[in-house]
Design an enzyme around this catalytic site. Structure first.
Site, PDB file in Angstrom:
ATOM      1  N   HIS A 156       0.820  -1.205   0.000  1.00  0.00           N
ATOM      2  CA  HIS A 156       0.000   0.000   0.000  1.00  0.00           C
ATOM      3  C   HIS A 156       0.858   1.262   0.000  1.00  0.00           C
ATOM      4  O   HIS A 156       0.509   2.258  -0.651  1.00  0.00           O
ATOM      5  CB  HIS A 156      -0.917  -0.013   1.227  1.00  0.00           C
ATOM      6  CG  HIS A 156      -1.889   1.120   1.270  1.00  0.00           C
ATOM      7  ND1 HIS A 156      -3.007   1.184   0.462  1.00  0.00           N
ATOM      8  CD2 HIS A 156      -1.914   2.243   2.032  1.00  0.00           C
ATOM      9  CE1 HIS A 156      -3.674   2.296   0.725  1.00  0.00           C
ATOM     10  NE2 HIS A 156      -3.036   2.955   1.673  1.00  0.00           N
ATOM     11  N   GLU A 175      -7.419   8.339  -4.133  1.00  0.00           N
ATOM     12  CA  GLU A 175      -6.980   7.244  -3.277  1.00  0.00           C
ATOM     13  C   GLU A 175      -8.071   6.180  -3.189  1.00  0.00           C
ATOM     14  O   GLU A 175      -9.225   6.411  -3.569  1.00  0.00           O
ATOM     15  CB  GLU A 175      -6.600   7.731  -1.873  1.00  0.00           C
ATOM     16  CG  GLU A 175      -7.746   8.048  -0.957  1.00  0.00           C
ATOM     17  CD  GLU A 175      -7.302   8.215   0.495  1.00  0.00           C
ATOM     18  OE1 GLU A 175      -8.121   7.931   1.389  1.00  0.00           O
ATOM     19  OE2 GLU A 175      -6.146   8.621   0.731  1.00  0.00           O
ATOM     20  N   SER A 176      -7.676   5.032  -2.705  1.00  0.00           N
ATOM     21  CA  SER A 176      -8.611   3.927  -2.521  1.00  0.00           C
ATOM     22  C   SER A 176      -8.816   3.662  -1.039  1.00  0.00           C
ATOM     23  O   SER A 176      -7.908   3.875  -0.233  1.00  0.00           O
ATOM     24  CB  SER A 176      -8.077   2.656  -3.200  1.00  0.00           C
ATOM     25  OG  SER A 176      -6.840   2.277  -2.612  1.00  0.00           O
ATOM     26  N   HIS A 177     -10.002   3.206  -0.692  1.00  0.00           N
ATOM     27  CA  HIS A 177     -10.284   2.727   0.664  1.00  0.00           C
ATOM     28  C   HIS A 177     -11.122   1.465   0.525  1.00  0.00           C
ATOM     29  O   HIS A 177     -12.253   1.382   1.009  1.00  0.00           O
ATOM     30  CB  HIS A 177     -10.983   3.803   1.495  1.00  0.00           C
ATOM     31  CG  HIS A 177     -10.220   4.156   2.727  1.00  0.00           C
ATOM     32  ND1 HIS A 177     -10.810   4.417   3.939  1.00  0.00           N
ATOM     33  CD2 HIS A 177      -8.887   4.265   2.951  1.00  0.00           C
ATOM     34  CE1 HIS A 177      -9.889   4.685   4.841  1.00  0.00           C
ATOM     35  NE2 HIS A 177      -8.710   4.603   4.272  1.00  0.00           N
ATOM     36  N   ASP A 198      -0.440  15.102   5.432  1.00  0.00           N
ATOM     37  CA  ASP A 198      -1.560  14.616   6.225  1.00  0.00           C
ATOM     38  C   ASP A 198      -1.221  13.258   6.813  1.00  0.00           C
ATOM     39  O   ASP A 198      -0.374  12.528   6.285  1.00  0.00           O
ATOM     40  CB  ASP A 198      -2.830  14.540   5.376  1.00  0.00           C
ATOM     41  CG  ASP A 198      -2.982  13.206   4.670  1.00  0.00           C
ATOM     42  OD1 ASP A 198      -2.163  12.939   3.768  1.00  0.00           O
ATOM     43  OD2 ASP A 198      -3.884  12.440   5.015  1.00  0.00           O
ATOM     44  N   GLN A 205      -7.978   9.799  12.456  1.00  0.00           N
ATOM     45  CA  GLN A 205      -8.222  10.727  11.359  1.00  0.00           C
ATOM     46  C   GLN A 205      -8.155  12.191  11.794  1.00  0.00           C
ATOM     47  O   GLN A 205      -7.982  12.512  12.959  1.00  0.00           O
ATOM     48  CB  GLN A 205      -9.597  10.428  10.758  1.00  0.00           C
ATOM     49  CG  GLN A 205      -9.691   9.043  10.156  1.00  0.00           C
ATOM     50  CD  GLN A 205      -8.830   8.896   8.923  1.00  0.00           C
ATOM     51  OE1 GLN A 205      -9.176   9.368   7.843  1.00  0.00           O
ATOM     52  NE2 GLN A 205      -7.701   8.234   9.055  1.00  0.00           N
ATOM     53  N   ASP A 232      -4.807   8.507 -11.544  1.00  0.00           N
ATOM     54  CA  ASP A 232      -5.382   7.167 -11.664  1.00  0.00           C
ATOM     55  C   ASP A 232      -5.350   6.420 -10.343  1.00  0.00           C
ATOM     56  O   ASP A 232      -4.520   6.691  -9.474  1.00  0.00           O
ATOM     57  CB  ASP A 232      -4.673   6.337 -12.737  1.00  0.00           C
ATOM     58  CG  ASP A 232      -3.181   6.170 -12.466  1.00  0.00           C
ATOM     59  OD1 ASP A 232      -2.784   6.019 -11.293  1.00  0.00           O
ATOM     60  OD2 ASP A 232      -2.400   6.200 -13.422  1.00  0.00           O
ATOM     61  N   GLY A 244      -1.455   9.434  -8.560  1.00  0.00           N
ATOM     62  CA  GLY A 244      -2.387   8.328  -8.461  1.00  0.00           C
ATOM     63  C   GLY A 244      -2.176   7.488  -7.228  1.00  0.00           C
ATOM     64  O   GLY A 244      -1.503   7.881  -6.265  1.00  0.00           O
TER      65      GLY A 244
END
Length: 724
Positions: free
Chosen positions: A34, A85-87, A261, A307, A487, A524
């Site tokens: 990741h 981003e992906s989750h 972040d 978070q 992407d 990406g």
């Protein structure tokens, strides 16, 4: 969390000793797939990421792109940021919090570049819509996105939703964010100077999200929904909104030297990467971190992915003012350490050194994987025989091609008062008023996002090329010129040669088409190990693309009476018959076919379509792709406007349902103008006219499909009908 034996050997060789528990956990997360892209980085060099408009490309929290002047001559002083981003894994375990924190993370990536977030796009992929579990995930994910985005006041203006049985055990949640900044406001994630302080601003640190980076880098197990719940972060959008406004104040007062972040690998990931990128080091006191849970140890403080937190580099003279602003917005603030010139990342806890390692080695020392791959093959042609009216009714109402109104009506797409073209069109358009044209209209920013799992499952390389072309066609249909893209490359377990072969195919296909279109891919995200007991996902290359135009008005989708309906673009013929490979038609009725040929001159087609969309004589423009001509025609009628259409070829099913992108339907009052622009570029064929009776009639030469707008709308509202 556990460091593999082979990685431990590399670490021991570098450090000259065994790693501490905190070091081992930090390496395990920072060297995960990741974070380190160990299987994908060897492939990512295929992307072209440079251009005169690119201010900051790949490698930072988000890319920075200069908007062109409305005149088209040179670049303006207005910049946008783009990130994605992906989750995925978290959204399977906890769909609400997994999706919500995906939104929060990409928004903070935007903040760390000195930008104000102005738009979100989400591309979502679920299993078969008929399954109860898929609907449960869909409802939870949409609720999480809408709750977080609406609370922080950032409009969700576009995206996509697809259903495919291979996402059943592993849905995908890909979220993109666009921000607005300029040269004076812009900052980066590169530490600037030894002696500067590292300041943590935002929520207190808890134990949520521990090991999130490593969790995202492994296959989902059958028990993931219960066993992996502690690895999922919990979001607080109200704190994020305060953080957005505090960040804005910090940027306006020029108090920040660099920023990152806190996302994957938490404080350890953000602070070590910040200093490593600057060729510097850090000395951090973990006990100084403001915490919300008692008795946290060094590993927990270092790696928790709580978070709504930012790590800032601040000069010593500005620390007090940063603390004042944080207090004003009711945010926690801790001076946790300082930047050093040693190049070493050092963390202390309870009087002992918990981490003492080269910062660059932490971030860049992970060995890359050298994996085998198997090239996928295109299927043979074996087509079903289905009555045309049955096929039409099924395809326009299939969940992947049906209306997504149930989804986007839950998002506030008007907050911020920039949205000119809302969700539900080919692309959204935002008004960027900071860049004024000669007529005072400013600049329109067109945004499109999505992929097509049927395409890339059938033909990873050609399907990915088609995804890029389809997004560019969406942009052009609103009269805009593609500017840049980011992407999100999703794949299964890369250690399986067939899976890695498919992943390699989507990387190369996306890269090649974006290069042909002169669209730099400026950043990406990669998400691998999207594999579960139900099998790997289809290789899924989500692309989020931005384009610009003078002004923010754009043609819509609905035709009008007494207009000519024109089909522009190559028809993808194979011995006179279009190919149906990758189509929703085959997904619904079975059978196989190869993927359609794409245009030889895609950039010319996109440019011509963008030009046509700007004509006063152009009433409507709609791309033809998912669901083919059938779905596009169904989307161009309403209660007051119908269409009389004659199919252009001798194979009506293939003509109606093949999904070759790079085509569009244009409703125009000046057919000659359309033909002139596309002369020598692509075929132009008048296929019908607009009517005033709200009925779609399609004459195939052998039979006529006749359906009214109310019936079409009812059929296409399958998602809303089933879920409400």
């Amino acid at each position: 969390m556990s460091l593999s034996d082979s990685d431990r050997e590399v670490v021991v060789d570098e450090l000259g000793r065994e790693p501490t528990p905190a070091e081992a956990a930090l390496f395990e997360n920072l060297w995960s797939e990741h974070c380190a892209y160990r299987s994908s980085r060897p492939l990512l060099g295929a992307f072209e990421s440079e251009g005169e408009q690119v201010i900051i490309g790949p490698g930072d929290d988000a890319a920075v792109i200069a908007l062109p002047e409305p005149s088209g001559e040179g670049n303006s002083e207005t910049y946008i940021t783009m990130g994605i981003e992906s989750h995925n894994h978290p959204s399977y375990v906890d769909p609400f919090d997994g999706a919500a924190t995906g939104v929060g993370g990409i928004v903070r990536d935007t903040l760390s570049m000195g930008a104000y977030p102005i738009a979100l796009l989400d591309s979502l992929y679920f299993g078969d819509f008929e399954r109860e579990h898929s609907r449960y995930l869909l409802e939870g994910v949409v609720e999480g996105i809408s709750h977080y985005g609406n609370c922080i006041g950032v409009p969700t203006v576009g995206g996509s939703v697809d259903f495919h049985e291979r996402y059943e055990g592993n849905p995908l949640v890909n979220v993109a964010c666009v921000g607005l900044t300029n040269e004076d406001r812009m900052i980066t994630a590169i530490a600037q100077k030894p002696g500067n302080k590292l300041v943590l601003v935002g929520n207190a640190t808890g134990r949520d999200g521990l090991g999130g980076a490593s969790f995202a880098s492994e296959d989902l197990s059958e028990d993931a929904e219960t066993e992996d719940r502690p690895a999922v972060q919990v979001g607080d959008p109200y704190s994020e909104k305060l953080l957005i406004e505090a960040n804005e104040q910090l940027i306006e007062e020029e108090l920040i030297e660099s920023a990152r972040d806190l996302g994957a690998a938490g404080l350890g990931g953000a602070s070590s990467e910040l200093v490593a990128k600057g060729g510097l080091g850090a000395d951090i006191d973990l006990e100084a971190v403001h915490q919300r849970e008692p008795n946290m140890n060094a590993l927990e403080i270092l790696l928790a992915e709580s978070q709504e937190r930012m790590c800032y580099e601040v000069t010593p003279g500005n620390v007090d003012r940063v603390a004042e602003i944080a207090d004003r917005f009711d945010l926690g603030c801790s001076v946790i350490g300082e930047v050093t010139d040693t190049g070493w990342y050092v963390c202390r806890f309870d009087g002992e050194v918990a981490v003492d390692a080269p910062a660059e080695f932490l971030g860049e020392g992970a060995p890359m994987n050298d994996l085998d791959h198997v090239e996928p093959e295109q299927p043979e042609t074996d087509l079903p025989d289905v009555p045309l009216d049955e096929a039409f009714e099924t395809i326009i109402g299939a969940p992947s091609t049906a209306s997504k109104r149930w989804v986007y009506r839950q998002y506030d797409h008007e907050v911020g008062v920039r949205t000119s073209v809302p969700p539900g069109d080919d692309a959204a358009v935002l008004a960027i008023r900071e860049t004024e044209g000669e007529d005072g209209a400013g600049t329109g920013l067109a945004l499109s996002s999505g992929a097509a799992p049927n395409w890339t499952e059938t033909a990873p390389y050609d399907g990915a090329r088609a995804v890029a072309l389809e997004n560019a066609t969406n942009i052009a249909a609103k009269g805009a010129t593609p500017l840049a893209a980011v992407d999100c490359l999703n794949g299964g377990n890369p250690e399986k040669p067939d899976v890695y072969g498919g992943f390699k195919g989507i990387v190369d296909g996306l890269a090649d088409m974006c290069a042909e279109l002169s669209v730099p891919v400026v950043g990406g995200n990669v998400s691998l190990y999207n594999d579960s007991p139900t099998g790997p996902i289809p290789p899924t290359p989500t692309l989020a693309m931005a384009g610009t135009k003078a002004g923010y008005d754009a043609p819509g989708l609905a035709a009008t009476a007494d207009t000519d309906l024109v089909l522009v673009g190559d028809r993808g013929l194979d011995e006179g018959t279009p190919r149906l490979g990758g189509s929703e038609y085959l997904a619904r009725f079975g059978g196989t076919d190869s993927f359609p040929e794409l245009p030889e001159n895609p950039a010319d087609v996109v440019e011509a379509l963008s030009q046509i969309a700007q004509f006063d004589s152009t009433v409507a423009v709609h791309d033809v792709s998912h669901g083919g001509l059938a779905v596009s025609l169904a989307e161009m009628i309403d209660e007051d406007v119908g269409l009389d259409v004659s199919l252009p070829g001798d194979a009506p099913a293939a003509e109606l349902f093949h999904e070759q992108p790079g085509r569009a339907l244009v409703a125009t009052t000046d057919l000659d103008a359309v033909e002139a622009v596309f002369n020598g570029v692509a075929p132009v064929e008048r296929v019908g006219t607009g009517t005033d009776d709200g009925t779609l009639r399609i004459d195939t030469g052998e039979e006529t499909i006749r359906v009214d707008a109310m019936t079409v709308a009812e059929r296409r509202d399958v998602i809303e009908r089933e879920l409400d």
